[in-house]
Scaffold this active site. Structure first.
Site, PDB file in Angstrom:
ATOM      1  CB  THR A 169     -21.657  -9.260  99.285  1.00 38.73           C
ATOM      2  OG1 THR A 169     -21.604  -8.788 100.624  1.00 38.73           O
ATOM      3  CG2 THR A 169     -21.365  -8.120  98.329  1.00 38.73           C
ATOM      4  CE  LYS A 193     -22.337  -5.972 101.266  1.00 37.58           C
ATOM      5  NZ  LYS A 193     -21.255  -5.922 102.179  1.00 37.58           N
ATOM      6  CB  THR A 204     -22.846   0.711 107.884  1.00 30.86           C
ATOM      7  OG1 THR A 204     -22.520  -0.674 107.901  1.00 30.86           O
ATOM      8  CG2 THR A 204     -24.077   0.896 107.035  1.00 30.86           C
ATOM      9  CD  GLU A 284     -19.100 -11.832 106.179  1.00 35.07           C
ATOM     10  OE1 GLU A 284     -19.140 -11.655 104.962  1.00 35.07           O
ATOM     11  OE2 GLU A 284     -18.044 -11.812 106.842  1.00 35.07           O
ATOM     12  CG  ASN A 436     -15.329 -13.974 106.830  1.00 32.78           C
ATOM     13  OD1 ASN A 436     -15.457 -13.356 105.770  1.00 32.78           O
ATOM     14  ND2 ASN A 436     -16.127 -13.795 107.861  1.00 32.78           N
ATOM     15  CB  SER A 441     -13.326 -14.127  99.207  1.00 28.75           C
ATOM     16  OG  SER A 441     -11.996 -13.679  99.134  1.00 28.75           O
TER      17      SER A 441
END
Lengths: 441, 441
Positions: A169, A193, A204, A284, A436, A441
Site C-alpha cells: 500500500t 507488506k 505483522t 511510514e 497520514n 486516505s
C-alpha cells in the site's frame, strides 16, 4: 538482527538484489492484476491490486497467526476458521480496502474465496482471503470477481516479485527475503507488506512465507509461533496494531525433510527477522531505524516491553528524527514505563549506551560536549535519507529503496536478571505526518 | 470539562482576560527574574527564569502530588520529603533545566532552597524547589543564587501573572484559572506550565494552586488527590510522562472556612479541570483538542484507559490533524487496546459517535458520503489554527493565544457497565515534529 548488512545506491541496484531473492520454491505460482473502482462509502476513484498465491496441489502443511486487535477483519475471522481445514490451496489478497467491520464483510470475502476456488478447481474452504487498506469501507466484490481471471492467467512459477509488489500500500518498495534450508536443496521465501499501523501483536500486517521443504503441519505451526514472537512481535513503527495482521507459512512438501527440523527453524527465523527489519526500515516516514537491545531484565517480557516503550516514546522518536542525542528523553521513556508498569524494578543499576557510548550509569547521566559530538555523528550515520519538504510543506521520501541497514543502536542493561530482547522501531518524522495527515486516505 | 467556552481573536484580548483571572488570593506574593547562562554539558547560551511564590507566613496547609516516572527529578525527590515538614513558606521554580539524574542534582537543589530561605527568613526545609526543562543537564547553581535577590525584590501581592509567565518553556501563552469559593469571599487561583511530555501519572508538569481559604492539611491533601485524578490524570498530549510532574496546592489560611469544604472542592475541581484543558489546548503542536467521552464501561479505570488509547493512537491523531474523519483508525485504536489489555470486554454493543454523528453500531461501520461531509465540517470547526509552513518546511503555530475552546467530540458507549471517564488529548501535527525534531533542544 540483522543477518545482512546491505547497502543500495539506487532503485535499480535494489531491484537487481530483489530479483536474486525472488525465485519461488518448488510447487508455488503467483500472479497479480490491477483494476480501478469506486468505493461505496466515499465515492472517489481508487485502484486495487488482486494477488494470487497458488499451490500446485493443496497442502495440509500450513500455519498462520493473526492480529490480537479486538476488531479483526473479515479475512482474519475466516482465516482462523481455515486453520481447522484439512488443506489449503491458495491465498487471494487485495490491497486498498481491509474489509474490517464492513456490514457485508464476511459475505464478500466468502464470495471472493468461492470464485477463486472455482477458477482453480478447489473447494472454497481451501482458499484463504487476505485484505489490507482502509478500515471501514466495503470490498468491491463485483469488480474483484471480474478481475480474477486476469490474476489466474498471470500465475507463474518463476518469481515471487509480482506478489511482493501486489500486496503493498504505502510501502516504498517490495520486501522479499530468502534462505536455504541447510543442505536439503529446499528454500524459504518470504514477502511482507507493512508501512504503517505497525505494532504487531501476534503478527505483522501481511506476510507470506513459502517453502518447498516437507514439514508437518503441527511442527510448522509450533515453529511459526516461536519465530513470530522473536521477529514480528518485537517491532513497532507507530504502536498501532492493525486489524488485519497476518503471517502465513505454506509448505508445498516437494522436498522431503530429515526428521530434525532444526535447520528449517533457523532458516525460518532468519527470513522472518530480516522481513521484520525490512518492514521497520520501510515504515511510514521512518528515517532512522532504532534498535534497542535490552539485557539484564527480570524476564524477556519485561525486556521487550521496555524496548517497545523506548521505540514508542514520541519525544525520543522526534529527537532521533532531528539527529538530536536528547538522551534525557530516552531516560524519561524508561522511567515512564517502569513507573507505570514495573514499579518494583530497581533502576539503580541501569547502564545505557547509544552508539556504544555510555550515557547513563550509577543513577546519573554521563555526558560531556565530546560525547555529544560523537552521538550526533552516530545518529547522522544511521539516517536513511535527508528530510526535504516541497515549497508547500509536503514531505515525501526521496528514495524508493533502502539506502543501508544501519540503525541507531541503544543498549540498556538493567543488571537485574537474565531477560533480554531486541526491539526495532523508527523515528517520528514530518514524512510520517505528511503520509497520514496531509492526504486524505 | 470545560466549565467555560471562551473565544479569543488576539493575544491582547487573551491577555486582558488573563489579567482578570490573575488577582492573587490574600497572603501570597510572586516574583520572577531572568538571566543568561551556559550549561555545562552542551556549551551554548541559554536563558533561565527564576520564579518565586512566597507566603506572607509559612502554612501547615499544603498538598502536592508528583510524577510516577521511575526517574523522578531532584525537586520531586525533595518535594516528597517536604510533605512531612510542619510548614511551607515558599516555592522556588526554574525553567530550562529539569534537574533530573544530574550527578549533583540533590546538592544543587538543596543549595538553591537554602539561599532562598536565607533571603526570606525561612528554614531551608520550608522551601519547595521545582524545575522543568532539559533532562540530563545540571542546574547552574551559582548563576541561580546570584539571580535570587532580583526575584526576591520583584515579589508583589498584586497578580499571579509574573509567575504564570515565568514557569513556561515551549508554551505559547501563560495559563491561569480562578474560581470563587462559594460565598466565602475566598478564591482559588491556579497556574500551569506544560506543552510536551504530557501524560501525567499523578499530576501534570508544573501546576501551582493558591487559595486564601483555611482548609486543614489532611483535607487539602485528600481533595487534591481526588481532583487531580479527575483532571490532570485524564489528559495526554503525547503519552510521555515527565520526570518532573508536580501539582502543589497552598492555603494561606487568611479566610476562615466553614466545616463543610464541599464548595471548596467544587471550586478546586473546576480550576484543575480548566487548567488541564488549557494544558492540552496549548500542547506542543496541538491544532485540535480531542475529547473522548467513554461511557458504559465495566469501571472508570477501563473507561479512562480506553480514552487514553484513542487520544494516543498516532494514526488517528494524524487523521484528525488532516481534518480527515478516518473513523477506521478510531475503531482500530479501540480494538488494539481491548485486544491487548481487556480481552474479556465484549465490543459487540459498542456505539461510537463523532461530532454527534453515529459512525459505528451493531458491530459495523455506519458510514455514507453525507456523514463524511458532516464529519469533515466538525473537524474543521474544532481546528485551532491552519497549518502553514515556512519555505524551508518549518511549522510554527501562527497564534500565541487560544482561539476557542471547541473540541473534536468522540462519544463511545460500550453498554457494558456504569464506568465512565472523559479524556482529553490532541492531534499529531507537523508543528509537534518541528517543535521536537527540527530544533536541537
Amino acid at each position: 538482527m540483522p543477518s545482512t548488512h546491505l547497502t543500495f545506491t539506487s532503485r535499480d541496484a535494489h531491484r537487481a538484489w530483489l530479483g536474486g531473492q525472488a525465485a519461488l520454491p518448488a510447487g508455488f505460482r503467483v500472479g497479480a492484476t490491477r483494476f480501478d473502482f469506486t468505493p461505496r462509502e466515499a465515492p472517489k476513484p481508487a485502484r486495487m491490486t488482486l494477488t494470487l498465491i497458488a499451490l500446485d496441489r493443496p497442502t495440509p502443511d500450513f500455519a498462520a497467526v493473526f492480529t490480537r486487535n479486538a476488531f479483526p477483519g473479515a479475512p482474519v475471522i475466516i482465516g482462523r476458521r481455515r486453520l481447522a481445514e484439512p488443506s489449503l490451496g491458495a491465498i487471494i489478497i487485495n490491497n486498498k480496502i481491509s474489509n474490517v467491520c464492513a456490514p457485508d464483510g464476511l459475505e464478500t470475502a466468502a464470495r471472493v474465496c468461492a470464485e477463486t476456488a472455482r477458477h482453480l478447481g478447489l473447494a472454497p474452504e481451501q482458499v484463504l482471503p487476505s485484505s489490507t487498506g482502509v478500515i471501514g469501507w466495503s470490498l468491491p466484490a463485483g469488480a474483484m470477481v471480474a478481475a480474477l481471471p486476469q490474476a489466474v492467467a498471470a500465475l507463474s512459477a518463476g518469481s515471487v516479485l509480482p506478489a511482493a509488489e501486489g500486496i503493498v500500500t504505502t510501502d516504498l518498495y517490495p520486501k522479499i527475503r530468502r534462505a536455504a534450508v541447510g543442505r536439503t536443496g529446499a528454500s524459504i521465501v518470504g514477502i511482507a507488506k507493512g508501512a504503517g499501523m505497525i505494532e504487531p501483536n501476534l503478527a505483522t500486517m501481511l506476510v507470506y512465507v513459502l517453502t518447498d521443504l516437507a514439514v508437518p503441519r503441527d511442527t510448522l505451526r509450533a515453529m511459526l509461533a516461536r519465530v513470530v514472537d522473536d521477529s514480528f512481535n518485537t517491532i513497532s513503527i507507530d504502536s498501532d496494531t492493525s486489524t488485519s495482521d497476518t503471517v502465513v507459512l505454506l509448505s508445498s512438501g516437494k522436498i522431503p525433510a530429515a526428521a530434525d527440523h532444526a535447520a528449517f527453524e533457523t532458516a525460518l527465523a532468519q527470513v522472518c527477522r530480516d522481513l521484520a527489519e525490512d518492514v521497520v526500515r520501510n515504515g511510514e516516514g521512518v528515517r532512522h531505524v532504532i534498535r534497542v537491545r535490552v539485557a539484564g531484565a527480570p524476564d524477556r517480557a519485561t525486556a521487550r516491553a521496555l524496548g517497545k516503550a523506548v521505540v514508542n516514546a514520541p519525544l525520543f522518536k522526534c529527537a532521533v528524527a532531528g539527529n538530536d542525542p536528547n538522551v534525557g528523553r530516552l531516560v524519561q521513556a524508561i522511567g515512564k514505563h517502569v513507573g507505570a508498569h514495573a514499579p518494583g524494578l530497581d533502576l539503580g543499576r541501569l547502564r545505557a549506551r547509544m552508539g556504544g557510548i555510555e550515557i547513563f550509569a550509577g543513577g546519573a547521566f554521563q555526558l560531556d560536549p565530546q560525547k555529544e559530538v560523537a552521538l550526533v555523528a552516530h545518529l547522522r550515520d544511521a539516517e536513511l535519507y535527508a528530510s526535504v519538504p516541497t515549497a508547500d510543506g509536503i514531505f515525501t521520501p526521496p528514495v524508493n529503496y533502502p539506502a543501508h541497514e544501519r540503525c541507531v543502536e541503544i543498549d540498556l542493561d538493567l543488571a537485574s536478571g537474565a531477560g533480554a530482547c531486541t526491539v526495532l522501531g523508527g523515528d517520528l518524522t514530518h514524512e510520517y505526518v505528511t503520509e497520514n495527515a496531509d492526504y486524505r486516505s
